[in-house]
Design a protein around this motif. Structure first.
Motif, short mmCIF file in Angstrom:
data_model
loop_
_atom_site.label_atom_id
_atom_site.label_comp_id
_atom_site.label_asym_id
_atom_site.label_seq_id
_atom_site.Cartn_x
_atom_site.Cartn_y
_atom_site.Cartn_z
N HIS A 1 0.85 -1.19 0.00
CA HIS A 1 0.00 0.00 0.00
C HIS A 1 0.89 1.24 0.00
O HIS A 1 0.96 1.97 0.99
CB HIS A 1 -0.93 0.01 1.22
N PRO A 2 1.56 1.51 -1.12
CA PRO A 2 2.50 2.64 -1.16
C PRO A 2 1.82 3.99 -1.01
O PRO A 2 2.47 4.96 -0.66
CB PRO A 2 3.16 2.50 -2.53
N GLU A 3 0.51 4.04 -1.25
CA GLU A 3 -0.18 5.32 -1.15
C GLU A 3 -0.37 5.75 0.30
O GLU A 3 -0.49 6.95 0.58
CB GLU A 3 -1.54 5.25 -1.87
N ARG A 4 -0.39 4.80 1.23
CA ARG A 4 -0.63 5.16 2.63
C ARG A 4 0.59 4.94 3.52
O ARG A 4 0.61 5.41 4.65
CB ARG A 4 -1.82 4.38 3.18
N VAL A 5 1.59 4.21 3.03
CA VAL A 5 2.78 3.91 3.84
C VAL A 5 4.01 4.49 3.14
O VAL A 5 4.29 4.16 1.99
CB VAL A 5 2.95 2.39 4.05
N LEU A 6 4.72 5.34 3.85
CA LEU A 6 5.88 6.03 3.26
C LEU A 6 7.10 5.13 3.13
O LEU A 6 8.05 5.47 2.43
CB LEU A 6 6.26 7.25 4.10
N GLY A 7 7.09 4.00 3.80
CA GLY A 7 8.23 3.09 3.78
C GLY A 7 8.42 2.48 5.16
O GLY A 7 7.49 2.44 5.97
N GLY A 8 9.62 1.98 5.42
CA GLY A 8 9.86 1.31 6.69
C GLY A 8 11.31 1.40 7.10
O GLY A 8 12.20 1.63 6.28
N VAL A 9 11.55 1.18 8.39
CA VAL A 9 12.88 1.25 8.97
C VAL A 9 13.17 -0.08 9.65
O VAL A 9 12.45 -0.49 10.56
CB VAL A 9 12.99 2.39 10.00
N VAL A 10 14.22 -0.75 9.22
CA VAL A 10 14.60 -2.04 9.79
C VAL A 10 15.27 -1.81 11.15
O VAL A 10 16.09 -0.91 11.31
CB VAL A 10 15.57 -2.78 8.85
N TYR A 11 14.92 -2.63 12.10
CA TYR A 11 15.58 -2.60 13.41
C TYR A 11 16.47 -3.84 13.51
O TYR A 11 15.97 -4.96 13.40
CB TYR A 11 14.54 -2.61 14.52
N THR A 12 17.75 -3.69 13.69
CA THR A 12 18.56 -2.52 13.86
C THR A 12 19.93 -2.83 13.28
O THR A 12 20.23 -3.98 12.96
CB THR A 12 18.63 -2.09 15.34
N TRP A 13 20.82 -1.82 13.24
CA TRP A 13 22.08 -1.99 12.54
C TRP A 13 23.06 -2.91 13.28
O TRP A 13 23.62 -3.82 12.69
CB TRP A 13 22.73 -0.62 12.31
N ALA A 14 23.30 -2.67 14.55
CA ALA A 14 24.40 -3.33 15.26
C ALA A 14 23.89 -4.27 16.34
O ALA A 14 22.88 -4.01 16.99
CB ALA A 14 25.33 -2.29 15.87
N THR A 15 24.62 -5.36 16.53
CA THR A 15 24.27 -6.29 17.60
C THR A 15 24.64 -5.74 18.97
O THR A 15 24.10 -6.18 19.99
CB THR A 15 24.99 -7.63 17.41
N ARG A 16 25.55 -4.77 19.01
CA ARG A 16 25.92 -4.16 20.28
C ARG A 16 25.30 -2.77 20.34
O ARG A 16 25.75 -1.84 19.67
CB ARG A 16 27.44 -4.08 20.42
N GLY A 17 24.26 -2.65 21.15
CA GLY A 17 23.57 -1.38 21.27
C GLY A 17 23.03 -1.22 22.67
O GLY A 17 23.28 -2.04 23.56
N PRO A 18 22.25 -0.19 22.91
CA PRO A 18 21.75 0.09 24.26
C PRO A 18 20.67 -0.87 24.74
O PRO A 18 20.41 -0.95 25.93
CB PRO A 18 21.20 1.52 24.14
N GLU A 19 20.04 -1.59 23.83
CA GLU A 19 18.97 -2.51 24.20
C GLU A 19 19.50 -3.95 24.25
O GLU A 19 20.31 -4.35 23.42
CB GLU A 19 17.82 -2.43 23.20
N ASP A 20 19.00 -4.75 25.21
CA ASP A 20 19.38 -6.15 25.28
C ASP A 20 19.06 -6.89 23.98
O ASP A 20 19.83 -7.72 23.50
CB ASP A 20 18.66 -6.84 26.45
N LEU A 21 17.90 -6.57 23.41
CA LEU A 21 17.45 -7.29 22.22
C LEU A 21 18.24 -6.93 20.96
O LEU A 21 18.06 -7.55 19.92
CB LEU A 21 15.96 -7.02 21.98
N ASP A 22 19.11 -5.92 21.04
CA ASP A 22 19.95 -5.61 19.89
C ASP A 22 20.84 -6.80 19.53
O ASP A 22 21.25 -6.95 18.38
CB ASP A 22 20.82 -4.39 20.18
#
Length: 649
Positions: free
Chosen positions: A586-607
């Motif tokens: 549905h490109p008319e209503r959704v501008l796109g998306g952002v994948v989570y996340t770049w690095a395995t070492r980050g501030p969140e445990d789940l990174d």
């Protein structure tokens, strides 16, 4: 010498019968997997719809947990060779194309994309337990030794097959969510982090880890099989030994035979393995074209320095007195209405092919930071990523923006609005208005800025500060309303300070939209520059997008975080394709998306689970390669015409 001869005959006959029946056993196990998978999926869906709303648990994490437990949807059984072709032609709804059978297997349980590690593990253990129990019930009263041998070999073979399926890596173990669930019961360390069980396993050799996984799964399976046999009350009291072999030698001999067969070419006659069926995608889900090439260094901004303290206001600037913004940076607009929007950067359509960027480099020397940004952003550009998103404003400054711009990347600028503050307090509101004003004035003219992203999942964290809450809490809900009221005032201020860039609010899925929408309506104004961001980690993403036009907020949707929660490292690349196809349907209503996340070492445990690159910047699995195919694929002519995209070169 006569007894050994009597022993050898039933043993040979039993082994022969097992080899003849082995292909049927493989098909039976895969069919059992499908039945169990259907039960798991149906139970998870029913619990999500009927039980979860009544439980005092966080609906986001509770729903995600159910999605991980029941994340296996059966498609059908595929059988190899000519029999599989006949079955597929005769009953195509039940039997899949034989070409979909996993390599080296005689049969495969076909499941939809999106299978989670935990659901695969549960289905394998439960299906195997049922078959082992049934075989035990049949073998118990068997009076013919050769039948007993074949039955026991079948049981052992089923357990070996289970051991093969439970050979999980550390990343797979973490994807189940179990280490994080256990860690939630332990106190945090001096850095505010919880120690995961898998942290201590990184130095364990993979073979030892695999053996431990297999033994644990086999133990659980045997326990369940014993329980099933006991509950049926069909277990015979007779413990006669059908063979004249000594009791201590018989199981060892049968296990040895099964191991020899499993290592021989004969294994292919009894091998069954789950296979993920191809994704069923709509034609409209083909990915867009690759982003434009990055600007040359000549057009990149020079090393900017932050404004002096004198340029930042010490107190909040009321919206009516806010300074007007200059337009020396990029101009980003949202064209359209009625749930049909196009994001444009300097007049050109821009589809957000984003990456959450979580490394904390701000404390490093400037040149070291530049080198790390250059390494990461260059790989992003090669992958087809065109947008970077963050969460903490102190990690995104001129150094970050300059290097992003050099690689042709745009940035969704973050500003942390912590849920611990009282947003009904006048001093708190004044403080954040002042800080956000200084933030906007500092960065609004940088050409790498795409949009402003103050706050992230604030309503979610205000109402559910923990995964489980004992009861309905009016005080927490009032604090959430106070935040939403202030947030509407804040984004209006942001737009007045900088009308050249949109503002996005990001929250957990769309579960708190009504509360936010009520505050938007309480302060009525046209906000054609506003974007709603939804962070989604399950297949609920399809529901969020499908029902968006019915939610009452006529604004474009951005999937501000997405990743296949619970998927193992071997399944994640394909699942990213399903998520992206769902976003682009549905490109008319959704501008796109952002994948989570770049690095395995980050501030969140789940990174550790969701990160795509390690500390050296190297990909940890095939996800980046999959994203490269998705983000840089050519665009169909029909999509170019529909979305007003420039022709693909």
């Amino acid at each position: 010498m006569e007894p050994p001869v009597r022993d050898a005959r039933p043993l040979a006959a039993g082994v022969g019968l097992f080899l003849v029946a082995a292909p049927l056993l493989a098909c039976l196990r895969q069919a059992s997997l499908l039945l169990v998978a259907g039960g798991l999926s149906a139970a998870a869906h029913a619990a999500d719809r009927l039980l979860l709303p009544w439980l005092p648990v966080d609906p986001v994490y509770g729903g995600a947990g159910l999605a991980v437990l029941g994340g296996i949807d059966p498609r059908g059984l595929a059988v190899a060779g000519l029999p599989g072709q006949w079955l597929h032609a005769l009953l195509p709804p039940l039997f899949g194309d034989p070409t979909l059978v996993a390599d080296g297997a005689v049969a495969s349980a076909l499941v939809d994309p999106g299978i989670t590690v935990l659901a695969r593990l549960l289905a394998a253990i439960l299906a195997t337990s049922v078959l082992v129990a049934l075989a035990g019930l049949a073998v118990g009263p068997a009076r013919r030794p050769w039948l007993a041998v074949a039955g026991r070999l079948g049981q052992i073979w089923l357990l070996l097959d289970l051991a093969h399926e439970t050979d999980l890596s550390i990343r797979d173990l973490e994807a189940t969510g179990l280490p994080f669930a256990l860690a939630a019961l332990t106190p945090v360390d001096a850095h505010g982090q919880r120690i995961l069980l898998t942290t201590a396993l990184h130095d364990v050799p993979p073979a030892v880890l695999g053996l431990a996984n297999a033994l644990l799964a086999i133990g659980v399976c045997l326990l369940l099989a014993w329980v099933l046999m006991t509950l049926t009350r069909l277990r015979r009291a007779s413990r006669k030994k059908p063979l004249t072999l000594r009791p201590a030698a018989r199981p060892a001999l049968l296990v040895g035979l099964a191991l020899v067969l499993s290592l021989s070419p004969l294994r292919t006659f009894a091998e069954g393995e789950v296979a993920v069926a191809p994704m069923l995608l709509e034609e409209s889900a083909d990915p867009p074209a690759a982003p434009a090439t990055p600007p040359s260094d000549a057009t990149a901004p020079s090393d900017a320095t932050p404004p002096s303290d004198a340029t930042a206001p010490s107190n909040a600037t009321p919206p009516s007195e806010a300074p007007s913004a200059s337009v020396s940076g990029s101009r980003v607009t949202l064209d359209g209405g009625s749930y049909a929007y196009t994001l444009r950067v300097n007049g050109r359509p821009w589809i957000v092919k984003g990456m959450g960027y979580n490394p904390w480099y701000a404390a490093l020397p400037t040149e070291e930071r530049r080198a790390l940004y250059r390494r990461d952003f260059a790989l992003m550009r090669e992958t087809g990523i065109n947008t970077v998103e963050g969460w903490f404003q102190d990690q995104f400054d001129e150094v970050t923006l300059d290097e992003a711009h050099r690689q042709g990347l745009k940035v969704i600028m973050p500003f942390e609005l912590n849920q611990d503050y009282d947003y009904a307090d006048a001093a708190t509101r004044a403080r954040f208005r002042a800080e956000v004003t200084a933030w906007i004035l500092r960065y609004r003219d940088h050409p790498a800025v795409l949009m402003w992203g103050p706050g992230n999942e604030n309503l979610h964290r205000l109402i559910f500060p923990t995964a489980v809450q004992g009861q309905h809490d009016p005080a927490r809900e009032q604090r959430a309303d106070d935040f939403a009221r202030f947030y509407v005032e804040l984004i209006d201020l942001v737009h007045q300070l900088d009308p050249s860039h949109p503002v996005v609010y990001r929250d957990a899925e769309d579960l708190y939209l009504e509360r936010f929408l009520a505050q938007l309506q309480a302060q009525p104004a046209a906000r054609p520059w506003f974007v709603y961001g939804a962070n989604v980690y399950t297949r609920r993403i399809a529901d969020v997008i499908e029902r968006w036009p019915t939610r009452g907020l006529d604004a474009p949707l951005l999937v501000s975080e997405f990743s296949p929660g619970g998927a193992g490292e071997s399944d994640r690349p394909q699942m990213l394709g399903w998520y992206w196809a769902t976003i682009r349907a549905h490109p008319e209503r959704v501008l796109g998306g952002v994948v989570y996340t770049w690095a395995t070492r980050g501030p969140e445990d789940l990174d550790r689970v969701f990160g795509l690159t390690d500390e050296s910047g190297a990909p940890v699995d095939g996800s980046l390669a999959a994203l490269r195919q998705l983000f840089t694929a050519p665009v169909s002519v029909r999509r170019q015409q529909r979305e007003g995209l420039p022709p693909t070169r």
